[in-house]
Each structure stands twice: as structure tokens, then as C-alpha cells.
Design an enzyme around this catalytic site. Structure first.
Site, mmCIF file in Angstrom:
data_model
loop_
_atom_site.group_PDB
_atom_site.id
_atom_site.type_symbol
_atom_site.label_atom_id
_atom_site.label_comp_id
_atom_site.label_asym_id
_atom_site.label_seq_id
_atom_site.Cartn_x
_atom_site.Cartn_y
_atom_site.Cartn_z
ATOM 1 N N ASP A 28 12.622 -0.331 7.084
ATOM 2 C CA ASP A 28 11.777 -0.104 8.439
ATOM 3 C C ASP A 28 12.580 0.247 9.515
ATOM 4 O O ASP A 28 13.647 -0.236 9.964
ATOM 5 C CB ASP A 28 11.049 -1.521 8.793
ATOM 6 C CG ASP A 28 9.662 -1.120 9.715
ATOM 7 O OD1 ASP A 28 8.641 -1.140 9.026
ATOM 8 O OD2 ASP A 28 9.744 -0.883 10.896
ATOM 9 N N ASP A 59 3.533 2.587 3.597
ATOM 10 C CA ASP A 59 2.357 1.963 4.626
ATOM 11 C C ASP A 59 2.410 2.239 5.855
ATOM 12 O O ASP A 59 3.170 1.584 6.725
ATOM 13 C CB ASP A 59 2.399 0.390 4.260
ATOM 14 C CG ASP A 59 1.317 -0.280 4.831
ATOM 15 O OD1 ASP A 59 0.294 0.311 5.447
ATOM 16 O OD2 ASP A 59 1.288 -1.527 4.813
ATOM 17 N N CYS A 67 -3.999 1.241 7.124
ATOM 18 C CA CYS A 67 -5.081 0.136 7.487
ATOM 19 C C CYS A 67 -6.137 0.825 8.505
ATOM 20 O O CYS A 67 -6.451 0.266 9.218
ATOM 21 C CB CYS A 67 -4.747 -1.038 7.799
ATOM 22 S SG CYS A 67 -3.455 -1.093 9.358
#
Length: 430
Positions: A263, A307, A360
Site C-alpha cells: 500500500d 482495490d 466500493c
């Protein structure tokens, strides 16, 4: 505290959120620090009032004829929590900490309960500037999707098959009345509580401490399953965050092969180390963005999972305050970030490998349009139709079906699939 004091406190907190645009958790924490006398049950009830008021902000304001914090909290106590107006009046009369008595206009509005009007955008509780995006994505279902995003979310758990099974977790948590979540074969669900009640603290359960399950929404579990990651493969989780997807993939791969968890923000990876130890996972290697390098992954990955950072419109059930804080500028910034991370991901996908893109979000510009722009730029990638993959894994659950868009990209919503809002696309490199 009695209900009158709780209502007054919720009005105070919601006023702070509205006037100063403060994150809801920060405002609630500050209120609790200043009012040490409030017990844990009081703080939960106050928080529930605030969250539920934010979930139905537009429709409650329209029906009450006011968008004040007082109007929203009173409407939530009556319409959201199923109390009678007479009970509210009694609460206000008997509790010296309660807010001022109802006005004639408030009483009339609460009794008439005109939450559903002829404006779908308001009834859906979606900001006006975002409504066209939902209409573009869902057409006649936009109102139903908006309403589903305004409800409380269940507690979803993913069974860690490295250590346990769905049946064992269901049995161990039987005192909480869990259910198999229905789509994910490793999903366990607790339905949301109502009114002032406190949600079960599942992380205090012994089975959680033993690593039998992790908190993870069913949509995220489904995304991991659809990625198709197999034991022995090389996988890069490029936006790993706290590592939920990495852990799900590790169990799916039976602790075999290698997952690289990366990340761009080092602090987001911090929780993953303890989670890995608790889960008994051995095939995840974390890569620190400050001291590590992704060069080892160049052109070698069977699957790269992105993601991507997004507007979060799909998780409004869990974070209703973000619905009213997201801006067009922030959305545009996220779209740029997504394009950049997709571009970065290409260097790691081997020939014949898969690139999985997920958000999302329920905004087309972050999802279908983002993928289409990527494919136009990268002719060596082609879209994989996920419809047959869905049928293979979940086809028997005919009542909970996602939307299949533009060549087999998948959109999940609380209305269609009973999950958080989520988008999934898969691309294969020649």
C-alpha cells in the site's frame, strides 16, 4: 441517562457535525470526553440516533419541513425507531435534560409522516449532485438502491478456512444467532440491531482471537472468490490497506503460493502483521513503500488485485456521514488516482495473467468508464466476462443477483445482492 437526555445529546452532536462538517466519530468522541457521566449504553444510543439521522437526512428533512438537527433527531426517534409521538411527548415532559417540547408544527409533521414524496432523489437520500450518477448506473432501480444504502448494515464475517469452517463458527457464535450469509461459502452474518441497542462486539469473542474469522463484508469476500486466485500462484494486492483482501486470498490459496501486500501509505499496512499471526497465514509478504520495492513483482504476477481508492458511495450504510461530505472535486481526484494505480498495475501482470479492478463505489466514472478508458489505452488487455464465473460460484442463489454491465463487469448493491455496494472487473493480458 433517559431518552430525553439522549435525544438532546444527539441533537447537540448532529449540530456540531452539520455546522462544522466534522467526521461523526470525531464529534461523538469529543461529546463523550466532555460528558464522562454518560454510560456505554448512553453513548451507543446517542451514536445510533446520529447515524440513523444522517442515513435519512433528506427524506426526514422534507417530511419535517426543516433540516435542523432537532428535526432530524426527532424524526429518527419516531419513524426510524418505531416510537409513538405520545411517548416522545412524555419523555420530553418527564426528563429535565430533554429538549424543548414539541411545537404544533413538529407534532403535526411527526404524526402525518410524509417521508415519501414525489422527489426520488430526496426519497433516496442521495445528494443532488450525485443523483444523476445513480440514475445513469441503475435507471429505474436508482431509488431502491438509494433506500437500501440508507439502512443499517449487518455484521459480516469471513470464516478463515486455514483454521476453521463455516459450521464451526456458526456453532461457536450461536449465542449471537448468526446465519450463513448466503452468497459467500465462507460468510457468516449477524443482522443489524434496531433502535438504541448495541451491536455485538464480535472481536471480543474467543473464536475471533483464535483467528477463526475476520470482519469482512460479503461483497469483499465475493470479490476475492471471483478473482480466481489458486494455490501456488503469485498474487499482488496493490492497494492492500489493512489486508482484508490479502487474508481472504491467502485462505483461498490454502496458504500456498505467494501474496505480496503493498500500500502506498505505510500506516495502512500496520494492522496486517497482527492479523496474519492470528489467522495463521504464512504466504503473505508485506512490502513497505518506504523501505521495500515492488521490482520483484515486475512481469511475474498471475493476478494483480487493485482495490482502488474511491468515493466510498457503496459503503454509505456503514459511513453515512461521508455521504454528505464527499464533493465533486474529491470524486475527480479519486478518478485520477484510479487511472494512475491501474497504469502502475500493468507492469506487474505477466502474459496470460489477470488484473482485477474493484472499488466500493457505485459511480460509473469510477467503475465501468474507468475500465473502458484503460482498455482503450492498453490493447494487450481484454475484458473477462464475469457472468459465467458468477454462475459457477453463486448461480444457485437466484434471488440475489448483481448487475452485469458492459461485457461482464459486476456491480453489487444492498438492494440487488444484500451486500455493500461494490464493483468488480477482470482483465487478462495477452
Amino acid at each position: 441517562m433517559r431518552d430525553g437526555g439522549r435525544i438532546a445529546a444527539a441533537i447537540e452532536v448532529l449540530t456540531e457535525i452539520n455546522d462544522r462538517r466534522r467526521p461523526v466519530q470525531e464529534a461523538l468522541k469529543d461529546w463523550g470526553n466532555k460528558h464522562r457521566f454518560a454510560g456505554s449504553g448512553d453513548r451507543v444510543a446517542i451514536g445510533n440516533l446520529v447515524f440513523d439521522a444522517l442515513r435519512h437526512k433528506l427524506s426526514h428533512a422534507q417530511a419535517m419541513g426543516s433540516e435542523s438537527a432537532r428535526a432530524l433527531v426527532l424524526a429518527t426517534y419516531i419513524w426510524g425507531w418505531g416510537n409513538q409521538v405520545e411517548k416522545l411527548e412524555q419523555v420530553m415532559e418527564e426528563d429535565r435534560h430533554a429538549p424543548e417540547p414539541l411545537s404544533d408544527a413538529e407534532r403535526t409533521a411527526l404524526i402525518e409522516n410524509k417521508q415519501v414524496g414525489d422527489n426520488d432523489q430526496i426519497s433516496a437520500n442521495i445528494p443532488e449532485w450525485l443523483w444523476p450518477h445513480f440514475q445513469e448506473n441503475f435507471g429505474d432501480d436508482a431509488l431502491a438502491v438509494g433506500r437500501s444504502l440508507s439502512e443499517r448494515a449487518p455484521i459480516d464475517m469471513r470464516v478463515n478456512t486455514v483454521k476453521s469452517s463455516q459450521d464451526k463458527v456458526l456453532k461457536r457464535l450461536s449465542h449471537l444467532h448468526p446465519e450463513a450469509s448466503g452468497l459467500s461459502p465462507v460468510g457468516v452474518r449477524l443482522e443489524p440491531v434496531v433502535g438504541p441497542r448495541k451491536s455485538p462486539h464480535v472481536q471480543a469473542e474467543e473464536s475471533f482471537r483464535k483467528g477463526w474469522f475476520e470482519l469482512q463484508d460479503e461483497a469483499s469476500q465475493i470479490a476475492s472468490i471471483l478473482s480466481g486466485a489458486q494455490p501456488g500462484e503469485q498474487v499482488l494486492d496493490l492497494c492492500a490497506g489493512g489486508g482484508g483482501k490479502s487474508l481472504a486470498l491467502a485462505a483461498q490459496m490454502q496458504n500456498k503460493g505467494q501474496i505480496y501486500a503493498y500500500d502506498a501509505h505505510k500506516t495502512r499496512l500496520a494492522p496486517l502483521y497482527d492479523r496474519m499471526a492470528r489467522a495463521g497465514v504464512r504466504n503473505i509478504q508485506t512490502i513497505d513503500p518506504q523501505t521495500g520495492s515492488l521490482d520483484i513483482c515486475d512481469g511475474k504476477m498471475d493476478r494483480v488485485f487493485v482495490d482502488a481508492p474511491c468515493s466510498g458511495t457503496g459503503v454509505w450504510r456503514r459511513r453515512p456521514d461521508t455521504k454528505w461530505r464527499v464533493t465533486e472535486n474529491a470524486l475527480n481526484g479519486r478518478i485520477e488516482d484510479q487511472a494512475q494505480v491501474l497504469e502502475t498495475a500493468t507492469r506487474f501482470v505477466r502474459s496470460g495473467g489477470k488484473l482485477i479492478y474493484a472499488t466500493c463505489s457505485l459511480v460509473p466514472a469510477e467503475n465501468q468508464l474507468q475500465v473502458q478508458a484503460f482498455l482503450e489505452k492498453h490493447s494487450d488487455f481484454k475484458l473477462v466476462d464475469l457472468a459465467p464465473v458468477w454462475e459457477e460460484h453463486f448461480g444457485e442463489v437466484s434471488s440475489r443477483r448483481p448487475l452485469f454491465k458492459d461485457g461482464g463487469m459486476i456491480t453489487l448493491t444492498p438492494y440487488h445482492t444484500g451486500t455493500d455496494g461494490f464493483f468488480i472487473a477482470m482483465m487478462e493480458r495477452d
